[in-house]
Design a protein around this motif. Structure first.
Motif: not given
Length: 452
Positions: A246-253, A381-385
């Motif tokens: 997640v840290a590498e690919n979805q840092p906002a999440k 919810m972390g994947r939003q928007p």
């Protein structure tokens, strides 16, 4: 209430309700493999009776799981038409693989598992138990692959524009082994194993407290405790690996999960807290630089925060993501401590002397279920928007022709029907538990010698 919000609420409700059952099916499948394996190895009839008993509960769970899962496929077409068109090729290949590898395997062995006790040899029946268990695991694989592709898309290209845009598979195996799929599959399996193990622990702790079926319950309790101890520990490893992805690919999440706002700086690790999105402050107990250390093994390492992203590209409910994530972690740590302590008492020969510990196990059946649910809420919810991360926004994916009244009406119907299904499930399982393993014995008089 607008169409998007209602469509999201409806899908969240239906999938959360459905997800009560598949983890139990997968977890009970593993338990039955161990129980029947012990019967094959030792010839001890107690293990056969245990397997027969838990097979009936497995069948109830499996049936309701299948029934509640069908609804979601219709929701894709009715409420999320744009999204369905966009991911149709991706989901089509993954769900086709599920039908071929998972449902095919399950259907081939399910009849033997349920009705073959007196028609096939014990070894053939054991093979059918393994087949159904593996089929349920493969089913989870393809569902998680499809969902993981939404989180970390790979092996595709985009064809068309606007509402007609869709993702086409260019590399099937790159799509399957997208950056997050393997870690998430393992984590989901482990959550399912814990759900099944703690159901068995709960029921047999109840029997032990009531001094019913004592000897047979001790055997079942030890099998489930051994599985729960190993899985709860290894889940900590898979959870850490998932967080690194997640840290590498979805840092906002990841930033939302820890309430980290600073654009680029050392990030704290919160044990618990409360996020104020307006002031961008978190109040709670933290380990300074703990998140930085977990990601880069350096307490001062910079971690991308929410302020590095435009507001429209951040999760909208940061505190909710934070709370769901930390509830999952807290339950996971509690289960590790509980199972390790119980295993220590088992090693010392005092496992069943602690009535207070059995009471905790009797109520602990809810904990893995809660952890599974809040873990998924945090992830989604972390994947939003984004409904497909970085490509398709959630507010672009719902059907344009469906009215809010139509969705609201169907949501109310689902609430009523699912409430009835849930009550039937509780009634049926409770009835089986109250009757105990007596009904599963070929000869109740023979079974009496196993009851203390």
């Amino acid at each position: 209430m607008d169409v998007e919000i209602l469509a999201r609420i409806q899908f969240a409700f239906t999938i959360a309700f459905h997800y009560i059952y598949p983890p139990l099916s997968i977890g009970l499948g593993l338990i039955m493999v161990f129980m029947e394996g012990m019967y094959i190895k030792t010839g001890n009839k107690q293990y056969e009776i245990l397997t027969r008993f838990w097979l009936k509960i497995f069948a109830i769970t499996f049936g309701i799981g299948v029934a509640t899962g069908i609804i979601m496929e219709f929701e894709f077409g009715t409420n999320w038409a744009v999204y369905s068109r966009y991911v149709g090729d991706i989901f089509g290949s993954a769900l086709a693989a599920e039908g071929l590898f998972a449902f095919g395997l399950e259907s081939a062995f399910l009849g033997i598992l349920l009705f073959g006790w007196n028609r096939v040899s014990p070894k053939v029946h054991f093979i059918s138990t393994i087949g159904v268990f593996l089929g349920s695991m493969f089913s989870a694989v393809w569902i998680v692959v499809a969902n993981s592709w939404q989180q970390t898309p790979a092996g595709y290209h985009i064809v068309g524009e606007g509402f007609n845009a869709r993702a086409e598979v260019t590399d099937f195996w790159a799509m399957v082994f997208n950056p997050s799929s393997v870690d998430r599959i393992i984590h989901v399996w482990q959550g399912a194993f814990l759900a099944g193990a703690f159901l068995v622990l709960s029921v047999h702790a109840y029997y032990l407290l009531k001094e019913r079926y004592v000897e047979i319950s001790k055997k079942a309790f030890k099998i489930a405790l051994g599985i729960a101890t190993v899985i709860s520990l290894t889940q900590l490893l898979s959870g850490h690996s998932s967080a690194e992805v997640v840290a590498e690919n979805q840092p906002a999440k990841l930033a939302a999960m820890e309430g980290h706002y600073e654009e680029s700086g050392s990030a704290d690790l919160y044990l618990f807290g409360w996020v104020n999105d307006e002031t961008q402050e978190v109040t709670g107990l933290k380990i300074p630089g703990g998140l930085s250390f977990m990601i880069d093994q350096d307490f001062e390492a910079p971690v991308t925060g929410l302020n590095a992203f435009p507001k429209e590209d951040r999760p909208g409910q940061v505190n909710a993501v934070f709370q769901f994530y930390h509830i999952m972690i807290s339950i996971g740590m509690f289960l590790i401590g509980l199972t390790l302590y119980a295993s220590y008492l088992w090693w010392k020969g005092r496992l069943f002397e602690k009535k207070w510990l059995l009471k905790i196990f009797a109520f602990s059946v809810l904990l893995p279920q809660i952890a599974n649910q809040v873990g998924w809420f945090a992830a989604e919810m972390g994947r939003q928007p984004w409904i497909v991360y970085g490509h398709l926004r959630t507010n672009e994916g719902f059907s344009q022709e469906v009215s809010s009244n139509q969705i609201l009406f169907s949501l109310i119907l689902f609430l009523v029907v699912y409430a009835i299904l849930f009550l039937l499930f509780i009634y049926s399982v409770n009835k089986k538990i109250k009757h105990g393993p007596y009904d599963e014995a070929k000869n109740p008089d023979e079974f009496l010698k196993y009851v203390s």
